[in-house]
Design a protein around this motif. Structure first.
Motif, PDB file in Angstrom:
ATOM      1  N   THR A 184       0.835  -1.332   0.071  1.00 51.48           N
ATOM      2  CA  THR A 184       0.089   0.154  -0.125  1.00 51.48           C
ATOM      3  C   THR A 184       0.837   1.337  -0.073  1.00 51.48           C
ATOM      4  O   THR A 184       1.912   1.295   0.336  1.00 51.48           O
ATOM      5  CB  THR A 184      -0.992   0.222   1.167  1.00 51.48           C
ATOM      6  N   ILE A 185       0.115   2.331  -0.243  1.00 53.32           N
ATOM      7  CA  ILE A 185       0.717   3.634  -0.329  1.00 53.32           C
ATOM      8  C   ILE A 185       0.063   4.230   0.813  1.00 53.32           C
ATOM      9  O   ILE A 185      -1.088   4.333   0.910  1.00 53.32           O
ATOM     10  CB  ILE A 185       0.693   4.365  -1.663  1.00 53.32           C
ATOM     11  N   PHE A 203      -8.885   6.253  -6.818  1.00 51.63           N
ATOM     12  CA  PHE A 203      -7.944   6.255  -7.698  1.00 51.63           C
ATOM     13  C   PHE A 203      -6.773   6.979  -6.613  1.00 51.63           C
ATOM     14  O   PHE A 203      -6.958   7.575  -5.968  1.00 51.63           O
ATOM     15  CB  PHE A 203      -8.267   7.349  -8.971  1.00 51.63           C
ATOM     16  N   ILE A 204      -5.485   6.910  -7.243  1.00 51.37           N
ATOM     17  CA  ILE A 204      -4.430   7.546  -6.456  1.00 51.37           C
ATOM     18  C   ILE A 204      -3.454   8.309  -7.424  1.00 51.37           C
ATOM     19  O   ILE A 204      -3.260   7.877  -8.773  1.00 51.37           O
ATOM     20  CB  ILE A 204      -3.530   6.548  -5.828  1.00 51.37           C
ATOM     21  N   GLN A 205      -3.363   9.526  -7.558  1.00 51.40           N
ATOM     22  CA  GLN A 205      -2.501  10.072  -8.100  1.00 51.40           C
ATOM     23  C   GLN A 205      -1.264  10.831  -7.407  1.00 51.40           C
ATOM     24  O   GLN A 205      -1.160  11.311  -6.263  1.00 51.40           O
ATOM     25  CB  GLN A 205      -3.019  11.692  -8.442  1.00 51.40           C
ATOM     26  N   LEU A 206      -0.010  10.286  -7.880  1.00 49.49           N
ATOM     27  CA  LEU A 206       1.129  10.423  -7.136  1.00 49.49           C
ATOM     28  C   LEU A 206       1.919  11.735  -7.485  1.00 49.49           C
ATOM     29  O   LEU A 206       1.823  12.291  -8.905  1.00 49.49           O
ATOM     30  CB  LEU A 206       2.186   9.218  -7.551  1.00 49.49           C
ATOM     31  N   GLY A 207       2.395  12.436  -6.703  1.00 54.90           N
ATOM     32  CA  GLY A 207       3.217  13.775  -7.086  1.00 54.90           C
ATOM     33  C   GLY A 207       2.448  15.019  -6.723  1.00 54.90           C
ATOM     34  O   GLY A 207       1.332  14.875  -6.246  1.00 54.90           O
ATOM     35  N   ALA A 208       2.938  16.040  -7.218  1.00 57.00           N
ATOM     36  CA  ALA A 208       2.186  17.463  -7.013  1.00 57.00           C
ATOM     37  C   ALA A 208       0.797  17.296  -7.562  1.00 57.00           C
ATOM     38  O   ALA A 208       0.664  16.807  -8.737  1.00 57.00           O
ATOM     39  CB  ALA A 208       3.128  18.437  -7.397  1.00 57.00           C
ATOM     40  N   GLN A 209       0.118  18.305  -7.284  1.00 54.34           N
ATOM     41  CA  GLN A 209      -1.360  18.502  -7.845  1.00 54.34           C
ATOM     42  C   GLN A 209      -0.924  18.776  -9.229  1.00 54.34           C
ATOM     43  O   GLN A 209      -0.398  20.041  -9.647  1.00 54.34           O
ATOM     44  CB  GLN A 209      -1.918  19.313  -6.983  1.00 54.34           C
ATOM     45  N   SER A 210      -1.420  18.045 -10.394  1.00 52.82           N
ATOM     46  CA  SER A 210      -1.555  18.532 -11.582  1.00 52.82           C
ATOM     47  C   SER A 210      -2.655  17.913 -12.404  1.00 52.82           C
ATOM     48  O   SER A 210      -3.044  16.662 -12.080  1.00 52.82           O
ATOM     49  CB  SER A 210      -0.226  17.881 -12.190  1.00 52.82           C
ATOM     50  N   LEU A 238      -2.595  -0.067  -5.530  1.00 52.17           N
ATOM     51  CA  LEU A 238      -2.959   0.257  -6.650  1.00 52.17           C
ATOM     52  C   LEU A 238      -3.270  -1.143  -7.438  1.00 52.17           C
ATOM     53  O   LEU A 238      -2.794  -2.076  -7.199  1.00 52.17           O
ATOM     54  CB  LEU A 238      -1.582   0.745  -7.432  1.00 52.17           C
ATOM     55  N   LEU A 239      -4.400  -0.880  -8.213  1.00 48.87           N
ATOM     56  CA  LEU A 239      -4.620  -1.975  -9.048  1.00 48.87           C
ATOM     57  C   LEU A 239      -4.145  -2.604 -10.178  1.00 48.87           C
ATOM     58  O   LEU A 239      -3.981  -1.686 -11.191  1.00 48.87           O
ATOM     59  CB  LEU A 239      -6.153  -1.973  -9.478  1.00 48.87           C
ATOM     60  N   GLY A 240      -3.504  -3.748 -10.240  1.00 50.56           N
ATOM     61  CA  GLY A 240      -2.768  -4.236 -11.577  1.00 50.56           C
ATOM     62  C   GLY A 240      -1.497  -3.655 -12.061  1.00 50.56           C
ATOM     63  O   GLY A 240      -0.991  -3.948 -12.858  1.00 50.56           O
ATOM     64  N   GLU A 244       7.144   2.250  -8.715  1.00 48.05           N
ATOM     65  CA  GLU A 244       8.244   2.516  -7.701  1.00 48.05           C
ATOM     66  C   GLU A 244       7.860   4.080  -7.109  1.00 48.05           C
ATOM     67  O   GLU A 244       8.290   4.882  -8.067  1.00 48.05           O
ATOM     68  CB  GLU A 244       9.645   2.468  -8.309  1.00 48.05           C
ATOM     69  N   VAL A 245       7.527   3.978  -5.876  1.00 52.07           N
ATOM     70  CA  VAL A 245       7.008   5.415  -5.405  1.00 52.07           C
ATOM     71  C   VAL A 245       8.199   6.391  -5.075  1.00 52.07           C
ATOM     72  O   VAL A 245       9.059   5.903  -4.146  1.00 52.07           O
ATOM     73  CB  VAL A 245       6.190   5.426  -4.323  1.00 52.07           C
ATOM     74  N   LYS A 246       8.455   7.371  -5.814  1.00 51.33           N
ATOM     75  CA  LYS A 246       9.689   8.303  -5.555  1.00 51.33           C
ATOM     76  C   LYS A 246       9.008   9.575  -5.182  1.00 51.33           C
ATOM     77  O   LYS A 246       9.717  10.576  -4.604  1.00 51.33           O
ATOM     78  CB  LYS A 246      10.427   8.485  -6.847  1.00 51.33           C
ATOM     79  N   GLU A 247       7.684  10.082  -5.310  1.00 51.36           N
ATOM     80  CA  GLU A 247       7.057  11.142  -5.077  1.00 51.36           C
ATOM     81  C   GLU A 247       6.966  11.303  -3.525  1.00 51.36           C
ATOM     82  O   GLU A 247       6.954  10.436  -2.713  1.00 51.36           O
ATOM     83  CB  GLU A 247       5.677  11.358  -5.801  1.00 51.36           C
ATOM     84  N   ARG A 248       6.809  12.657  -2.977  1.00 51.84           N
ATOM     85  CA  ARG A 248       6.540  13.015  -1.766  1.00 51.84           C
ATOM     86  C   ARG A 248       5.374  13.128  -1.225  1.00 51.84           C
ATOM     87  O   ARG A 248       5.107  13.066  -0.137  1.00 51.84           O
ATOM     88  CB  ARG A 248       7.519  14.254  -1.354  1.00 51.84           C
ATOM     89  N   GLU A 249       4.332  13.074  -2.094  1.00 52.23           N
ATOM     90  CA  GLU A 249       2.961  13.281  -1.815  1.00 52.23           C
ATOM     91  C   GLU A 249       2.049  12.724  -2.911  1.00 52.23           C
ATOM     92  O   GLU A 249       2.418  12.154  -3.918  1.00 52.23           O
ATOM     93  CB  GLU A 249       2.440  14.977  -1.833  1.00 52.23           C
ATOM     94  N   ALA A 250       0.793  12.522  -2.429  1.00 49.46           N
ATOM     95  CA  ALA A 250       0.012  11.749  -3.228  1.00 49.46           C
ATOM     96  C   ALA A 250      -1.573  12.154  -2.921  1.00 49.46           C
ATOM     97  O   ALA A 250      -1.835  12.707  -1.842  1.00 49.46           O
ATOM     98  CB  ALA A 250      -0.173  10.394  -3.010  1.00 49.46           C
TER      99      ALA A 250
END
Length: 291
Positions: A184-185, A203-210, A238-240, A244-250
């Motif tokens: 998990t994240i 849904f999960i969005q990784l990184g800064a708001q964009s 995450l499904l399927g 590799e999570v390198k971001e600091r936020e989500a």
């Protein structure tokens, strides 16, 4: 985040503003969006702040609007009468031509004054936006909060005009998921109102708001981990895909609730339930399942 009072020191910007929408704007939901449609090309937004739970913390609101947004603590204008309130706005914005408010806008001591009271002293035009409905439901922040607290994220998102999301810094979890359950994240909530405890498809969005960043389908848990360490967590699988999570936020977006939070007697039972939750998320989100 810009203070409304700071405009007094920036005459060029203050003089350029000819219309302003006034309100809480704590969710920027469908009702709020109708107010913003009434602003002219040189419009701005004035958020009158109260220190209570909000749908969208102010540091994230500018992402959803094209107009400059300014903040003012309620205490500064709480006791102003209609003449004083209009005078205050015009002292900061000398070229103001339009004031836009909602039908339920109230101001002054004990919320005594109504939108029509603004017209008594404002030389420009006061635009009052009528109540906004979504399928006979009145769109307002109070109802959206109530829906979220009852786990009805699907209906809440309809009134918002977007999926409800919670953003925060990525933190280390208990490590049990990757070893014995599902990886998990984990995030730490950055001031958002949390939906009811339970498991959700989303849904999960990784990184800064964009707007361009990829949103990965996921199954999301919010609540105390009753079956393991009892700690509170916001975590998603995450499904399927393996990333590799390198971001600091989500940001976690909630589409529909799958079930309530509950305790399981052992990890085997918990893993079996999580497997079911994952399959339900695939079905709800209409994501192809290769497993």
């Amino acid at each position: 985040m810009l203070s409304f009072l700071s405009l007094a020191k920036n005459s060029r910007l203050a003089n350029s503003i000819t219309s302003i929408a006034v309100g809480k704007f704590d969710g920027l939901h469908l009702g709020h969006q109708e107010l913003l449609k009434k602003l002219d090309a040189h419009g701005a937004i004035l958020c009158i702040e109260q220190d209570n739970g909000v749908l969208l913390p102010k540091k994230y609101r500018s992402f959803y609007v094209k107009y400059p947004m300014f903040y003012l603590q309620l205490e500064i204008v709480r006791d102003k009468n209609d003449k004083e309130f209009v005078g205050f706005l015009q002292s900061v914005l000398p070229n103001l031509k339009y004031i836009v408010v909602g039908y339920d806008f109230r101001f002054g001591k004990n919320r005594f004054y109504y939108p029509f009271d603004l017209s008594r002293y404002f030389k420009g035009e006061v635009i009052v936006v009528n109540e906004v409905f979504y399928k006979k439901l009145s769109v307002h922040s109070g109802l959206i909060k109530e829906l979220l607290l009852n786990g009805n994220v699907k209906q809440a998102s309809k009134l918002l005009g977007r999926l409800y999301g919670v953003r925060g810094g990525i933190i280390k979890g208990q490590g049990l998921g990757k070893r014995k359950l599902y990886a998990t994240i984990n995030i730490q909530n950055d001031g958002f109102l949390l939906p009811q405890e339970g498991v959700y498809a989303g849904f999960i969005q990784l990184g800064a708001q964009s707007a361009e960043s990829k949103k990965y389908p996921a199954v999301i848990f919010v609540g105390n981990r009753l079956s393991t360490d009892k700690s509170f967590s916001i975590e998603g699988h995450l499904l399927g895909v393996e990333v590799e999570v390198k971001e600091r936020e989500a940001e976690f977006y909630f589409a529909r609730k799958i079930r309530n939070n509950r305790k399981f007697e052992n990890l085997e039972s918990l893993k079996e339930q999580i497997c079911y939750d994952i399959n339900e998320a695939y079905r709800i989100l209409k994501v192809k399942h290769d497993g």
